[in-house]
Structure formats: C-alpha cells, structure tokens
Design an enzyme around this catalytic site. Sequence first.
Site, PDB file in Angstrom:
ATOM      1  N   HIS A  61      -3.899   4.769   4.250  1.00 48.18           N
ATOM      2  CA  HIS A  61      -5.005   3.804   4.231  1.00 48.18           C
ATOM      3  C   HIS A  61      -6.199   4.369   3.446  1.00 48.18           C
ATOM      4  O   HIS A  61      -6.730   3.724   2.549  1.00 48.18           O
ATOM      5  CB  HIS A  61      -5.426   3.453   5.662  1.00 48.18           C
ATOM      6  CG  HIS A  61      -6.706   2.695   5.741  1.00 48.18           C
ATOM      7  ND1 HIS A  61      -6.832   1.416   5.254  1.00 48.18           N
ATOM      8  CD2 HIS A  61      -7.929   3.043   6.210  1.00 48.18           C
ATOM      9  CE1 HIS A  61      -8.086   1.000   5.438  1.00 48.18           C
ATOM     10  NE2 HIS A  61      -8.768   1.969   6.008  1.00 48.18           N
TER      11      HIS A  61
ATOM     12  N   TYR B 295       2.521   5.978  11.807  1.00 45.80           N
ATOM     13  CA  TYR B 295       2.861   4.620  12.232  1.00 45.80           C
ATOM     14  C   TYR B 295       3.785   3.881  11.261  1.00 45.80           C
ATOM     15  O   TYR B 295       4.157   2.752  11.501  1.00 45.80           O
ATOM     16  CB  TYR B 295       1.576   3.807  12.430  1.00 45.80           C
ATOM     17  CG  TYR B 295       0.626   3.835  11.242  1.00 45.80           C
ATOM     18  CD1 TYR B 295       0.875   3.055  10.117  1.00 45.80           C
ATOM     19  CD2 TYR B 295      -0.499   4.654  11.233  1.00 45.80           C
ATOM     20  CE1 TYR B 295       0.032   3.085   9.019  1.00 45.80           C
ATOM     21  CE2 TYR B 295      -1.352   4.690  10.145  1.00 45.80           C
ATOM     22  CZ  TYR B 295      -1.080   3.907   9.039  1.00 45.80           C
ATOM     23  OH  TYR B 295      -1.915   3.945   7.957  1.00 45.80           O
TER      24      TYR B 295
ATOM     25  N   ARG C  23       0.858  -1.190   0.000  1.00 50.06           N
ATOM     26  CA  ARG C  23       0.000   0.000   0.000  1.00 50.06           C
ATOM     27  C   ARG C  23       0.888   1.232   0.000  1.00 50.06           C
ATOM     28  O   ARG C  23       1.424   1.622   1.028  1.00 50.06           O
ATOM     29  CB  ARG C  23      -0.889  -0.027   1.255  1.00 50.06           C
ATOM     30  CG  ARG C  23      -2.087   0.901   1.202  1.00 50.06           C
ATOM     31  CD  ARG C  23      -2.739   1.038   2.590  1.00 50.06           C
ATOM     32  NE  ARG C  23      -2.008   1.992   3.394  1.00 50.06           N
ATOM     33  CZ  ARG C  23      -2.004   2.006   4.735  1.00 50.06           C
ATOM     34  NH1 ARG C  23      -2.684   1.111   5.411  1.00 50.06           N
ATOM     35  NH2 ARG C  23      -1.306   2.916   5.400  1.00 50.06           N
TER      36      ARG C  23
HETATM   37  C1  LIG Z   1     -15.347  -5.422  10.265  1.00 54.12           C
HETATM   38  C2  LIG Z   1     -14.603  -4.149  10.103  1.00 54.12           C
HETATM   39  N1  LIG Z   1     -13.801  -3.726  11.099  1.00 54.12           N
HETATM   40  C3  LIG Z   1     -13.131  -2.570  10.970  1.00 54.12           C
HETATM   41  C4  LIG Z   1     -13.243  -1.816   9.855  1.00 54.12           C
HETATM   42  C5  LIG Z   1     -12.462  -0.518   9.702  1.00 54.12           C
HETATM   43  N2  LIG Z   1     -11.431  -0.753   8.710  1.00 54.12           N
HETATM   44  C6  LIG Z   1     -11.619  -0.390   7.428  1.00 54.12           C
HETATM   45  S1  LIG Z   1     -10.381  -0.904   6.464  1.00 54.12           S
HETATM   46  C7  LIG Z   1      -9.556  -1.590   7.737  1.00 54.12           C
HETATM   47  C8  LIG Z   1      -8.256  -2.297   7.493  1.00 54.12           C
HETATM   48  C9  LIG Z   1      -8.391  -3.308   6.422  1.00 54.12           C
HETATM   49  O1  LIG Z   1      -7.174  -3.943   6.201  1.00 54.12           O
HETATM   50  P1  LIG Z   1      -6.999  -4.973   5.019  1.00 54.12           P
HETATM   51  O2  LIG Z   1      -8.007  -6.058   5.139  1.00 54.12           O
HETATM   52  O3  LIG Z   1      -5.582  -5.379   5.003  1.00 54.12           O
HETATM   53  O4  LIG Z   1      -7.379  -4.148   3.725  1.00 54.12           O
HETATM   54  P2  LIG Z   1      -6.672  -2.821   3.167  1.00 54.12           P
HETATM   55  O5  LIG Z   1      -7.346  -1.669   3.800  1.00 54.12           O
HETATM   56  O6  LIG Z   1      -5.233  -2.889   3.518  1.00 54.12           O
HETATM   57  O7  LIG Z   1      -6.918  -2.864   1.711  1.00 54.12           O
HETATM   58  C10 LIG Z   1     -10.248  -1.407   8.920  1.00 54.12           C
HETATM   59  C11 LIG Z   1      -9.792  -1.868  10.238  1.00 54.12           C
HETATM   60  C12 LIG Z   1     -14.100  -2.279   8.842  1.00 54.12           C
HETATM   61  N3  LIG Z   1     -14.293  -1.581   7.712  1.00 54.12           N
HETATM   62  N4  LIG Z   1     -14.765  -3.444   8.988  1.00 54.12           N
END
Ligand SMILES: Cc1ncc(C[n+]2csc(CCOP(=O)(O)OP(=O)(O)O)c2C)c(N)n1
Lengths: 326, 319
Positions: free
Chosen positions: B219, B228, B215
């Site tokens: 985010h 971080y 990434r």
């Molecule tokens: C069930 C849930 N918990 C928390 C969130 C908040 N949240 C959005 S994206 C994210 C991180 C996602 O990480 P990853 O699965 O690695 O996907 P990326 O964002 O890196 O594409 C979080 C914690 C959410 N959308 N859904």
Amino acid sequence: MGEITLVEAVRLALARAMEEDPHVIVLGEDVGADGGVFRATEGLLQRFGNMRVRDTPLSESAIAGVCVGLAAQGFRPVGEIQFMGFIYPAVDQIVSHASRLRNRTRGRLACPMVLRAPYGGGIHAPEHHSESTEAIFAHVPGLKVVIPSSPSRAYGLLLAAIRDPDPVVFLEPKRIYRAFKEDFADDGSALDLGRCFTLREGDDLTYVTWGAMIMETLAAADDLAEDGIRAEVIDVATLKPLDADTILRSVDKTGRLVIVHEAPLTGGFGAEISARVAEGALASLLAPVRRVTGYDTVMPLPKMEHHYMPSKVRILKAARETMEYA
Amino acid sequence: MVLTRTFDEKAVALQRTGRLGTYASSLGQEAVAIGVASAMRPEDVLLPSFREQGAQIWRGVALKEALLYWGGDERGSAFKEQKEDFPVCVPVGTQFPHAAGVAAAFQSRNEKRVAVAVGGDGATSKGDFYEALNVAGAWKLPAVFIINNNQWAISVPRSAQTAAETLAQKAIAAGMPGAQVDGNDVIAVRDAASRAIERARDGGGPSLVEAVSYRLSDHTTADDARRYRDEKEVSAHWKEDPVARLRTYLVSQNAWSKSDEETLIGECVQAVGAAVDEYLSAGVANVGDIFDYLYARCPPDLAHQRDEAVAFARESDDG
Ligand SMILES: Cc1ncc(C[n+]2csc(CCOP(=O)(O)OP(=O)(O)O)c2C)c(N)n1
Ligand SMILES: [Mg+2]
C-alpha cells in the site's frame, strides 16, 4: 523488566474485554487480517472471528454510525479510526448522535461505544496524520475524552472506557506507542475514568499535560530538579469529565502552573484548565498561568514538524519564567 | 509510464534509506494515471489522490516538487508550472466534491473545461464520493470521476469493500454514465477518459470511469502486504503489467525497438536522478513559512507566535 508497550497494552485490553464480554466487538479499517496499521488489533481476528472483528469499508461515518446502532442494541463496539485526521467524516455521528442518544431518549437508549484513534505528531508521518484536535471532542456534551500516556494507563483506561456506559473518544498518542515499556498484570483491572494522575509530586510548580507530551514535560521536570526546583507533574488522562480538583489542589500547593499540550494554543484544552484555575485557585497563584503548546498553525509536514512540537526547552523556559515571580 | 515507474522506484529507494517520508508507489497502475492525464487538456483541472503522481508529472508537476512533498516539505505543492491543479489529497475521497466545485466554476463562466478527479476503489465507499457524484449529476457539471480500482484498499480487497458488482455502476444512481475499462491498457484508459472528458466539455454532463488495475506494490512504504495478501495473486497480476503490455503491443506494430527502449530508460533515469539531486540539495524552508501561508496576511495575534518560533529556532541554530 518493562515488557509491554503502549500499543501492546491497547491490544491486551481489547483482547481482555472481548474475552470477558461477548458484546465487545472491534470494527474499523484494516483491523482484521492486517491487525490495524499500528498492529493494535493484531491476532484478534484469529482469536475472536469475523463477526466480532470486522473490517469495515473505507467509511468513517459508517464506522461511527454503526457503533451507535450496535451500542443501542446492547453491544459494546470499539471502533477504530485509522488516524485522528480521518475522524472528521464521523463527527456528525459522534456529535449529533453518539453523545446525545441517552439524553434525547431520556435513558431509553444508550451509547456505550468507544472510538479509538491514534493521534499526535512527531513521527514524521504524511499530511493529516499528525494533528491533535482533542479539544473539539472535549467541547461536546455527552462525550468522554480519554488520552492515556503510558502502557499501564492505556490498558486500565481502555478497559474502563469499554465498560463505561457512555461514549468515549479514546485517543492514543502514537508517538509513544513503542517509546517505552512497562510491566503490569493483564488481569482485567481498570483504572478510573475522570481522574488525573500525579506522575511526580513537587511543591514549587505544577506542570499539567497529557499524551505524548508527558515525555518532554517529565524531562523538563528532571532538569528543574537539578536546580532544586521541584515540579509536580499531572497527567490529565481524562480531559472530559475533567478532574479539576486534583489540578486545583496542586496549584493551591505550588502557586505556579504551566500547561503543556501539542494541540494549537487557541481554544486548546489548556484554555479550559487555565480558566478553571482562574475560577477556583486564583488566590493561590503566585505567577500568571503559562501555556506551552503547538502554534496556531496547520501541523507542518515532517521537515518543519519539530518547530511546531513543544520542546523540552520551551517547557523549561516557561517554568523558569514562572519561577521568577516572587 | 516508464518515467512514473522510474520515479516510483527511486522514491521507494529514498524512503528506504531515510531520505523520503512514507510513499505510495503506483506500481502497476501507471496506465491509469497516464491514460487519464493524456486525455486531459492543459486547461482542464486535475484533482488527484495520493497515488496519481504519474498524472501529476504528465501535467507539469516537477519531479523535484513531488519529491519535496513526499519528503515532508510544503514547497512540494507550490507547483511552479502547474497553476490550477489541486495538490495531493490524503483524506480519502475528499477530492471528489472539490471537482464538482471546480466544474461548477467552469459551468458558471461558460468555459469549455473539465474537472477530473481520481480516487481509489476504497474511496467509492465514502459519503463524499456519493455526494460529489450526486451534485455533479443534479447540476450536470463538467466533471469526470475516475476510479483507479487497484483492487485493494490497504488490506481490504475490492470484494469486501462493496457488494456492488462493479464500481462503475455507482454512477447509475447519480444519473450519469459509468464505464468500466481495462486499467492496464493505457490505450483503452485514454479512450474511455477522452470520451468522458469530451462529453463533459461539450455540455453532456459528468460521468464515471472505473479503470480496473492492480496494486503490485505494498500500500505504501509503511505497509507489508504479505500480512494479508497472497504473493501468488501478485505474481499472477504481473502478467498484466501495463508497461510490458504497451511495449509488447508497440513491438508487434514495429513501432518500438530495443534502442528506443534503452534511450527511453536512459532519459527517465537521468531525469529522475537530476530531480533527486535537486531535491536533496533543496535545503529546508524558514521556520516563518509555517505561519506565512496560513492567511493572506498574518494576523497580529499570530505574528507574536511567529516571532517566538523564529527566536526559538535561532537560539537552537535551526532557523
Ligand atoms: C478518510 C480516510 N480514511 C482513512 C485513510 C487511511 N488510508 C489511506 S489510503 C487508504 C486506502 C485507500 O484505498 P483506495 O481508495 O482503494 O486507494 P489506494 O490506496 O488503493 O490507491 C486508507 C484507509 C485516509 N487516508 N483517509
Ligand atoms: Mg485501491
């Protein structure tokens, strides 16, 4: 000079509780180095270390379930669910375990945990980031449900929730995380759970609300005051256990009740309050109870969100219609 | 990939100027989206996360629709061209079980189609992920689970997300093959995804593909990764930029010239620009829309609320 926002108050309360009691630990997604997506846990990792401030994997069920295990072992875990919209994977742990552990072991094990979650709409957040589903939790026996509506109440109520011997779902109205500031001493004094706060006294009408809707409700009360209508404004603060007495006493005095909440109408917590008043203060009512709430719709995405959110205009209109009954 | 990148850049710029909501750029992960989408057939079904706009666009979601969605307008998920793909999935990992369900439908109807779900590294920590893999394995469903391992889940690095050595190995417990692939190499992603998808299509059952990428962006636009994450780590990963890698490869094969590049960029900028114009002039929907799509028919009890909302909107000149 107001200095402390609601989200800062949350952080101060967490730090205070952690300082006082080594059993208080904070866990959740991004609560460590990032300090939480709203910065409610900022600086805690640096201050208390990674055994007491734990970044969890992306697993809400694990967050809640780990809290249950820690709590049974005498810790006082404060779990953060990043947004209330993501609490549902944790519901099994909350409903089937956290709320019941004391009862099903006849007090042998207990569950003094807090699950914090920002909730509510009006900040143009993405899908699933704006709902208000507090009534789901208020329905569950064995849980306490607390919603602060100002920095000082967030501080005092969160400390109370952490010190409470039973599980508390602590919902933070994120729309007012930084909306206004207050001054108060960071002296570790808690407020009582299970008590409504009368934010404004009045004889003509009772407004009952909680969370961010206190903003629109107080503004509506101001407008009514200009017309000589004195509205009492009650912040429920603890939905469960409910301080029905304060509400009934107010309705006995005013005879008119308008309940305001952001959550949808049907099965919203306003229905419970309305029923309590029907049971306990019917003879005092001079007008039908009114509810001003979100509609029974999915929370709209940001472009249409304002249609959903109870506005000052709607809150005022309900009050004026209520006043029309002789 | 270039279109995806151009779109992401524009979307971030729109957010910065208050014309779009919070947005998750896929900067640096375009090869995952395009490698996977290009391995699918039109009749397959995609179940994306919130970072796979590249795959959505490849499969016929209009740029304007993607903008509408991220601009906070439900009409952005009412895809005109793309009829069966699922909309963006925000609650992390919840799309995986849907993929098992879509695949079960294909299996029941004896159709040679495949459900393809894409999620992040963080999503592999969710119960929904394991439950979906398990049922897909147990029923030998035509489903493919793609993990875009961009090595971060907001502030949580992959190393803190799980002690598993790879995410691909999570397939083993569900009784399906798991492959790890270089997610910055679009040809490799396409190859791995094709094998998995064609295997599923031929009745061979589900599989998992972990595409290891990075990434490069925050985010989302609501995040500041400098809190971080070491900037040096990010700069190091720019060396693996999947767009630059493909370009270098094509140039080395004498298959790509400067003028090809200029033409492509020009076309992408033009397409995105046109979509932005359409998006900005799309206006807002009627207030009644928040009621009209809740059920097949609006129940009378709800119709009262609809009337009230419409009246309020009219009074405030906002209907
Ligand atoms: C069930 C849930 N918990 C928390 C969130 C908040 N949240 C959005 S994206 C994210 C991180 C996602 O990480 P990853 O699965 O690695 O996907 P990326 O964002 O890196 O594409 C979080 C914690 C959410 N959308 N859904
Ligand atoms: Mg990730």
